[in-house]
Design a protein around this motif. Sequence first.
Motif, mmCIF file in Angstrom:
data_model
loop_
_atom_site.group_PDB
_atom_site.id
_atom_site.type_symbol
_atom_site.label_atom_id
_atom_site.label_comp_id
_atom_site.label_asym_id
_atom_site.label_seq_id
_atom_site.Cartn_x
_atom_site.Cartn_y
_atom_site.Cartn_z
ATOM 1 N N GLY A 159 0.815 -1.212 0.000
ATOM 2 C CA GLY A 159 0.000 0.000 0.000
ATOM 3 C C GLY A 159 0.846 1.259 0.000
ATOM 4 N N LEU A 160 1.968 1.204 0.691
ATOM 5 C CA LEU A 160 2.866 2.364 0.719
ATOM 6 C C LEU A 160 3.540 2.582 -0.633
ATOM 7 N N VAL A 161 3.842 1.495 -1.334
ATOM 8 C CA VAL A 161 4.379 1.629 -2.685
ATOM 9 C C VAL A 161 3.343 2.297 -3.593
ATOM 10 N N GLU A 162 2.078 1.892 -3.432
ATOM 11 C CA GLU A 162 0.994 2.528 -4.186
ATOM 12 C C GLU A 162 0.914 4.016 -3.855
ATOM 13 N N PHE A 163 0.977 4.343 -2.569
ATOM 14 C CA PHE A 163 0.971 5.733 -2.113
ATOM 15 C C PHE A 163 2.135 6.503 -2.732
ATOM 16 N N LYS A 164 3.322 5.935 -2.649
ATOM 17 C CA LYS A 164 4.524 6.564 -3.188
ATOM 18 C C LYS A 164 4.382 6.852 -4.686
ATOM 19 N N ASN A 165 4.008 5.817 -5.433
ATOM 20 C CA ASN A 165 3.933 5.978 -6.888
ATOM 21 C C ASN A 165 2.926 7.047 -7.292
ATOM 22 N N ASN A 166 1.773 7.063 -6.634
ATOM 23 C CA ASN A 166 0.731 8.027 -6.995
ATOM 24 C C ASN A 166 1.096 9.444 -6.581
ATOM 25 N N VAL A 167 1.698 9.605 -5.409
ATOM 26 C CA VAL A 167 2.125 10.939 -4.972
ATOM 27 C C VAL A 167 3.188 11.489 -5.916
ATOM 28 N N GLU A 168 4.156 10.658 -6.250
ATOM 29 C CA GLU A 168 5.224 11.128 -7.132
ATOM 30 C C GLU A 168 4.705 11.445 -8.525
ATOM 31 N N ALA A 169 3.754 10.641 -9.009
ATOM 32 C CA ALA A 169 3.190 10.897 -10.331
ATOM 33 C C ALA A 169 2.408 12.202 -10.349
ATOM 34 N N ARG A 170 1.604 12.428 -9.311
ATOM 35 C CA ARG A 170 0.745 13.620 -9.280
ATOM 36 C C ARG A 170 1.519 14.907 -8.997
ATOM 37 N N THR A 171 2.720 14.776 -8.421
ATOM 38 C CA THR A 171 3.549 15.972 -8.173
ATOM 39 C C THR A 171 4.704 16.063 -9.170
ATOM 40 N N ASN A 172 4.660 15.233 -10.214
ATOM 41 C CA ASN A 172 5.731 15.203 -11.214
ATOM 42 C C ASN A 172 7.107 14.998 -10.585
ATOM 43 N N GLY A 173 7.152 14.191 -9.544
ATOM 44 C CA GLY A 173 8.414 13.884 -8.890
ATOM 45 C C GLY A 173 8.929 14.969 -7.969
ATOM 46 N N ASP A 174 8.163 16.013 -7.759
ATOM 47 C CA ASP A 174 8.623 17.104 -6.894
ATOM 48 C C ASP A 174 8.514 16.724 -5.419
ATOM 49 N N LEU A 175 7.622 15.780 -5.102
ATOM 50 C CA LEU A 175 7.517 15.236 -3.747
ATOM 51 C C LEU A 175 7.793 13.738 -3.856
ATOM 52 N N THR A 176 8.930 13.313 -3.311
ATOM 53 C CA THR A 176 9.314 11.908 -3.393
ATOM 54 C C THR A 176 9.086 11.215 -2.057
ATOM 55 N N VAL A 177 8.872 9.906 -2.137
ATOM 56 C CA VAL A 177 8.602 9.100 -0.947
ATOM 57 C C VAL A 177 9.575 7.933 -0.904
ATOM 58 N N GLU A 178 10.280 7.775 0.212
ATOM 59 C CA GLU A 178 11.207 6.658 0.425
ATOM 60 C C GLU A 178 10.615 5.733 1.485
ATOM 61 N N ILE A 179 10.616 4.430 1.234
ATOM 62 C CA ILE A 179 10.008 3.459 2.153
ATOM 63 C C ILE A 179 11.096 2.591 2.775
ATOM 64 N N TYR A 180 11.071 2.481 4.099
ATOM 65 C CA TYR A 180 12.052 1.686 4.838
ATOM 66 C C TYR A 180 11.335 0.598 5.646
ATOM 67 N N PRO A 181 11.272 -0.641 5.132
ATOM 68 C CA PRO A 181 10.646 -1.733 5.896
ATOM 69 C C PRO A 181 11.607 -2.321 6.924
ATOM 70 N N ASN A 182 11.157 -3.354 7.636
ATOM 71 C CA ASN A 182 12.013 -4.133 8.540
ATOM 72 C C ASN A 182 12.654 -3.304 9.656
ATOM 73 N N SER A 183 11.950 -2.299 10.152
ATOM 74 C CA SER A 183 12.445 -1.487 11.277
ATOM 75 C C SER A 183 13.767 -0.789 10.978
#
Length: 345
Positions: free
Chosen positions: A63-87
Amino acid sequence: MTKKALFLVGLALLLLLAACGGNQESSGGEATGDSGGAEGAEEGSYALNIGIVVTENDPIYEGLVEFKNNVEARTNGDLTVEIYPNSQLGDTAEIQEQAMAGANVGTVADAGIMADFNHEMGILQGPYLLKDYEEIKTVTTSDLFQGWADDLAAEHNLKILSMNWYQGARHMVTNKPIHEPADLNGLSIRTIGADVFLKSIEAMGANPTGLAWAEVYSGIQQGVIDGAEAQHPATHGASLFEVADYLSKTAHFQLVTGLVIGDAWFTSLPEEYQTIVLEEAVAGGEFASQRVIDQLDEYEAMMAEAGMEIIEVDTAPFREATDAVYEQFEGYAELREQINELLGH
């Protein structure tokens, strides 16, 4: 300097290094995006680092990957999201502290942990209060919940983007078959280290232990704990079926979680980006939750195939044992009545 202060400084440095590290590939081969700091590598760009305790095989990560991809697409990459699993960024409480301090970080936190900052919110993790995802959505989109969320942002600088990240019902994972509360007597059971969780597990007869999730596998394997209580995606993702023989379906909690970031960082975003982040947090939560719901039977089948015995439990004795938990928290008995009325119970 205190131990806690040293930890916060160290984690802040880790986040700063991560923020300057450029693109990174997850172990699943999914690009997790640029990780520029809050100011970004270029003027006018923004970045959010999200840390979670579960693995990249968990629907919450998906779900976070989905969130990341959609946010980055809608902001043309101006707002990026990095995901860190496994604590990788620490546990949930540690990441929340960084968000409160103004760092560009977020996490997926349960309502019980949020009760450390907003007492009323902890009721959502009360035993046998909510029965499914639809009831969770009804409550977490209500005016009652929104009032708690507004107070949380104003008083503690924590912004709940959406509280619809359902992770499933939690069950007992042990090396002893559990059929009734008496079977838990004397057992050390790992649970989330929030009061409502601790008191509920204690009411069932077990000794609750707030061990970090990353240590549960080795804890069971080495006999440090007798078992844990968890939802199917996390149990399977952590391969607990390798070290525990039984999964008893007590379904004592429905795990209600939300995507949480610092309110100060959120309000620093352009208004258009704030709207995008809020909308995509809801969409990402719906995506993750449906993945959980669709895969619960599959997780159970895979664990059974691996040798874990799945026990169907009569939950009535567990409901009776935990009913008095609501009386142990100020205002929770009354709040339970309000929520039951909201749900038409």
